[in-house]
Design a protein around this motif. Structure first.
Motif, PDB file in Angstrom:
ATOM      1  N   GLY A 198       0.815  -1.202   0.000  1.00 14.21           N
ATOM      2  CA  GLY A 198       0.000   0.000   0.000  1.00 14.21           C
ATOM      3  C   GLY A 198       0.850   1.254   0.000  1.00 14.21           C
ATOM      4  O   GLY A 198       2.032   1.222  -0.361  1.00 14.21           O
ATOM      5  N   HIS A 199       0.251   2.384   0.416  1.00 16.39           N
ATOM      6  CA  HIS A 199       0.976   3.648   0.436  1.00 16.39           C
ATOM      7  C   HIS A 199       0.474   4.546   1.570  1.00 16.39           C
ATOM      8  O   HIS A 199      -0.551   4.260   2.199  1.00 16.39           O
ATOM      9  N   VAL A 200       1.206   5.592   1.833  1.00 14.53           N
ATOM     10  CA  VAL A 200       0.821   6.567   2.853  1.00 14.53           C
ATOM     11  C   VAL A 200      -0.457   7.270   2.384  1.00 14.53           C
ATOM     12  O   VAL A 200      -0.523   7.760   1.249  1.00 14.53           O
ATOM     13  N   PRO A 201      -1.486   7.321   3.213  1.00 15.82           N
ATOM     14  CA  PRO A 201      -2.727   7.992   2.794  1.00 15.82           C
ATOM     15  C   PRO A 201      -2.468   9.430   2.344  1.00 15.82           C
ATOM     16  O   PRO A 201      -1.726  10.178   2.986  1.00 15.82           O
ATOM     17  N   GLY A 202      -3.072   9.786   1.227  1.00 18.40           N
ATOM     18  CA  GLY A 202      -2.922  11.135   0.687  1.00 18.40           C
ATOM     19  C   GLY A 202      -1.759  11.298  -0.266  1.00 18.40           C
ATOM     20  O   GLY A 202      -1.641  12.349  -0.920  1.00 18.40           O
ATOM     21  N   ALA A 203      -0.883  10.271  -0.371  1.00 17.68           N
ATOM     22  CA  ALA A 203       0.260  10.357  -1.276  1.00 17.68           C
ATOM     23  C   ALA A 203      -0.172  10.188  -2.724  1.00 17.68           C
ATOM     24  O   ALA A 203      -1.206   9.585  -3.021  1.00 17.68           O
ATOM     25  N   HIS A 204       0.641  10.727  -3.634  1.00 11.08           N
ATOM     26  CA  HIS A 204       0.447  10.569  -5.070  1.00 11.08           C
ATOM     27  C   HIS A 204       1.607   9.741  -5.621  1.00 11.08           C
ATOM     28  O   HIS A 204       2.726   9.814  -5.121  1.00 11.08           O
ATOM     29  N   ASN A 205       1.352   8.982  -6.658  1.00  8.78           N
ATOM     30  CA  ASN A 205       2.404   8.168  -7.261  1.00  8.78           C
ATOM     31  C   ASN A 205       3.137   8.939  -8.355  1.00  8.78           C
ATOM     32  O   ASN A 205       2.517   9.586  -9.201  1.00  8.78           O
ATOM     33  N   LEU A 206       4.463   8.889  -8.308  1.00 15.81           N
ATOM     34  CA  LEU A 206       5.317   9.512  -9.316  1.00 15.81           C
ATOM     35  C   LEU A 206       6.510   8.578  -9.503  1.00 15.81           C
ATOM     36  O   LEU A 206       7.550   8.749  -8.879  1.00 15.81           O
ATOM     37  N   SER A 207       6.347   7.565 -10.333  1.00 12.61           N
ATOM     38  CA  SER A 207       7.346   6.502 -10.424  1.00 12.61           C
ATOM     39  C   SER A 207       8.706   7.031 -10.839  1.00 12.61           C
ATOM     40  O   SER A 207       8.828   7.835 -11.778  1.00 12.61           O
ATOM     41  N   ALA A 208       9.743   6.539 -10.146  1.00  7.89           N
ATOM     42  CA  ALA A 208      11.120   6.931 -10.459  1.00  7.89           C
ATOM     43  C   ALA A 208      11.513   6.538 -11.871  1.00  7.89           C
ATOM     44  O   ALA A 208      12.448   7.117 -12.444  1.00  7.89           O
ATOM     45  N   ARG A 209      10.829   5.557 -12.453  1.00  6.39           N
ATOM     46  CA  ARG A 209      11.163   5.108 -13.805  1.00  6.39           C
ATOM     47  C   ARG A 209      11.052   6.230 -14.828  1.00  6.39           C
ATOM     48  O   ARG A 209      11.699   6.196 -15.870  1.00  6.39           O
ATOM     49  N   GLY A 210      10.239   7.211 -14.547  1.00  6.68           N
ATOM     50  CA  GLY A 210      10.020   8.291 -15.508  1.00  6.68           C
ATOM     51  C   GLY A 210      11.187   9.224 -15.683  1.00  6.68           C
ATOM     52  O   GLY A 210      11.183  10.069 -16.594  1.00  6.68           O
ATOM     53  N   ALA A 211      12.218   9.100 -14.839  1.00  5.67           N
ATOM     54  CA  ALA A 211      13.345  10.035 -14.896  1.00  5.67           C
ATOM     55  C   ALA A 211      14.469   9.573 -15.816  1.00  5.67           C
ATOM     56  O   ALA A 211      15.405  10.334 -16.062  1.00  5.67           O
ATOM     57  N   HIS A 212      14.398   8.335 -16.315  1.00 10.63           N
ATOM     58  CA  HIS A 212      15.538   7.753 -17.020  1.00 10.63           C
ATOM     59  C   HIS A 212      15.255   7.403 -18.472  1.00 10.63           C
ATOM     60  O   HIS A 212      14.136   7.080 -18.852  1.00 10.63           O
ATOM     61  N   ARG A 213      16.331   7.435 -19.247  1.00 14.47           N
ATOM     62  CA  ARG A 213      16.309   6.865 -20.591  1.00 14.47           C
ATOM     63  C   ARG A 213      16.485   5.349 -20.463  1.00 14.47           C
ATOM     64  O   ARG A 213      16.877   4.847 -19.405  1.00 14.47           O
ATOM     65  N   PRO A 214      16.264   4.600 -21.552  1.00 11.35           N
ATOM     66  CA  PRO A 214      16.410   3.144 -21.474  1.00 11.35           C
ATOM     67  C   PRO A 214      17.802   2.669 -21.071  1.00 11.35           C
ATOM     68  O   PRO A 214      17.941   1.596 -20.485  1.00 11.35           O
ATOM     69  N   ASP A 215      18.845   3.456 -21.374  1.00 13.39           N
ATOM     70  CA  ASP A 215      20.213   3.034 -21.041  1.00 13.39           C
ATOM     71  C   ASP A 215      20.628   3.403 -19.626  1.00 13.39           C
ATOM     72  O   ASP A 215      21.778   3.182 -19.226  1.00 13.39           O
ATOM     73  N   GLY A 216      19.716   3.949 -18.829  1.00 16.52           N
ATOM     74  CA  GLY A 216      20.024   4.289 -17.454  1.00 16.52           C
ATOM     75  C   GLY A 216      20.428   5.726 -17.236  1.00 16.52           C
ATOM     76  O   GLY A 216      20.491   6.182 -16.089  1.00 16.52           O
ATOM     77  N   ARG A 217      20.719   6.463 -18.306  1.00 15.86           N
ATOM     78  CA  ARG A 217      21.052   7.882 -18.142  1.00 15.86           C
ATOM     79  C   ARG A 217      19.787   8.682 -17.818  1.00 15.86           C
ATOM     80  O   ARG A 217      18.673   8.284 -18.158  1.00 15.86           O
ATOM     81  N   PHE A 218      19.994   9.823 -17.157  1.00 13.69           N
ATOM     82  CA  PHE A 218      18.860  10.695 -16.863  1.00 13.69           C
ATOM     83  C   PHE A 218      18.364  11.367 -18.146  1.00 13.69           C
ATOM     84  O   PHE A 218      19.143  11.645 -19.068  1.00 13.69           O
ATOM     85  N   LYS A 219      17.077  11.628 -18.184  1.00 19.90           N
ATOM     86  CA  LYS A 219      16.528  12.427 -19.276  1.00 19.90           C
ATOM     87  C   LYS A 219      17.076  13.852 -19.182  1.00 19.90           C
ATOM     88  O   LYS A 219      17.508  14.294 -18.110  1.00 19.90           O
ATOM     89  N   PRO A 220      17.072  14.602 -20.285  1.00 13.63           N
ATOM     90  CA  PRO A 220      17.530  15.991 -20.234  1.00 13.63           C
ATOM     91  C   PRO A 220      16.701  16.818 -19.259  1.00 13.63           C
ATOM     92  O   PRO A 220      15.553  16.475 -18.938  1.00 13.63           O
ATOM     93  N   ALA A 221      17.283  17.918 -18.804  1.00  9.58           N
ATOM     94  CA  ALA A 221      16.636  18.746 -17.779  1.00  9.58           C
ATOM     95  C   ALA A 221      15.240  19.199 -18.197  1.00  9.58           C
ATOM     96  O   ALA A 221      14.311  19.210 -17.380  1.00  9.58           O
ATOM     97  N   ASP A 222      15.062  19.571 -19.481  1.00 13.46           N
ATOM     98  CA  ASP A 222      13.742  20.056 -19.890  1.00 13.46           C
ATOM     99  C   ASP A 222      12.699  18.942 -19.842  1.00 13.46           C
ATOM    100  O   ASP A 222      11.534  19.185 -19.496  1.00 13.46           O
ATOM    101  N   GLU A 223      13.116  17.696 -20.151  1.00 15.32           N
ATOM    102  CA  GLU A 223      12.175  16.580 -20.036  1.00 15.32           C
ATOM    103  C   GLU A 223      11.875  16.263 -18.576  1.00 15.32           C
ATOM    104  O   GLU A 223      10.743  15.940 -18.217  1.00 15.32           O
ATOM    105  N   LEU A 224      12.896  16.365 -17.726  1.00 12.04           N
ATOM    106  CA  LEU A 224      12.671  16.129 -16.297  1.00 12.04           C
ATOM    107  C   LEU A 224      11.747  17.183 -15.707  1.00 12.04           C
ATOM    108  O   LEU A 224      10.946  16.879 -14.814  1.00 12.04           O
ATOM    109  N   GLN A 225      11.828  18.401 -16.203  1.00 13.64           N
ATOM    110  CA  GLN A 225      10.906  19.432 -15.726  1.00 13.64           C
ATOM    111  C   GLN A 225       9.467  19.061 -16.033  1.00 13.64           C
ATOM    112  O   GLN A 225       8.558  19.342 -15.236  1.00 13.64           O
TER     113      GLN A 225
END
Length: 281
Positions: A198-225
């Protein structure tokens, strides 16, 4: 428990080519490798390091040096500050040299070290984008065997610089709380690690997977924004034990978003008290 906001975003990420140039200089950085097998294979990181690593780098244990497993507060409580300082000195960390953190690819444990050293007030902490996988892909030299001995460093762990919350603070949080675990873990459909789903009541989900490219590098700053478009300073971020949440705070920093508070104990601490409510769905 809040501390002052961190400084704004800077050139935190470096490429393998940039790191190779830094290491060839008269004042090379201290390179720390945090490869870690996670809960399923906690001892595999050292073996991976000894199979091949960046020359003159040191291996750092996520479980033993970036956490204090003897304390309450979830699966990876923050280390005692004196113990963390001693560990950094053992690995040759000095006040007058940058530290470059890396792990296998996605900067999971590297993000934890980045957070700890930034919180300690260390002047220059860099992260190798794409980790050891990117170094290998660039065809740069690899060394086998244990880490070479290094001279003891003079790293100083100062007063806390980054904002945190604990379980008692959560009830009073008026800003968004972000759970960065996978959607299925957030919803409580599966829980492969912790005893309660489960999760903490009132929390929203924002999966960490969304921050990375397929090769493990971070997405560019504008995409992360765009990934973090709804996140604001003063919000809270948590994961299972605080490690992935630190990685996400690094991604937010790259995007220019600072002042987001870490719940270090995260879900594994929240469920340690059966009286705390649990939400699912």
């Amino acid at each position: 428990m809040d501390a002052p906001d961190a400084l704004g975003a800077d050139m935190t990420l470096i490429t393998p080519t940039e790191l190779a140039a830094m290491m060839a200089s008269p004042t090379p950085p201290v390179v720390l490798d945090m490869r870690w097998g996670g809960p399923a294979a906690p001892g595999s990181g050292r073996a991976e390091f000894e199979d091949g690593h960046i020359p003159r780098s040191q291996w750092v244990s996520t479980d033993e040096e970036l956490a204090d497993l003897s304390k309450p507060g979830g699966r990876h409580p923050l280390p005692d500050r004196d113990a963390f300082q001693a560990a950094m000195r053992r690995h040759g960390v000095r006040q007058d040299r940058p530290v470059v953190a890396l792990d296998g690819a996605e900067s999971l444990s590297a993000g934890r070290l980045w957070w700890l050293l930034t919180d300690a007030g260390f002047p220059e902490v860099l992260v190798l984008d794409g980790g050891f996988a990117a170094w290998q892909a660039a065809g740069l030299p690899v060394q086998e065997g244990p880490a070479e001995p290094v001279a003891t460093g003079d790293a100083v762990v100062g007063p806390p610089q980054l904002p945190v919350v604990d379980a008692a603070d959560i009830a009073g949080v008026s800003r968004n709380i972000w759970d960065v675990r996978t959607p299925e873990r957030f919803r409580g459909e599966t829980e492969p690690i912790d005893p309660v789903a489960g999760h903490v009541p009132g929390a929203h989900n924002l999966s960490a997977r969304g921050a990375h490219r397929p090769d493990g590098r971070f997405k560019p700053a504008d995409e992360l924004q765009r990934v973090f478009a709804d996140v604001r300073p003063g919000d809270v971020v948590y994961c299972g034990s605080g490690v992935t949440a630190s990685q996400v705070l690094l991604a937010m920093h790259i995007a220019g978003i600072d002042g987001v508070r870490l719940y270090p104990g995260s879900w594994s601490d929240w469920i340690s008290d059966p009286s705390r409510p649990v939400a699912r769905g």
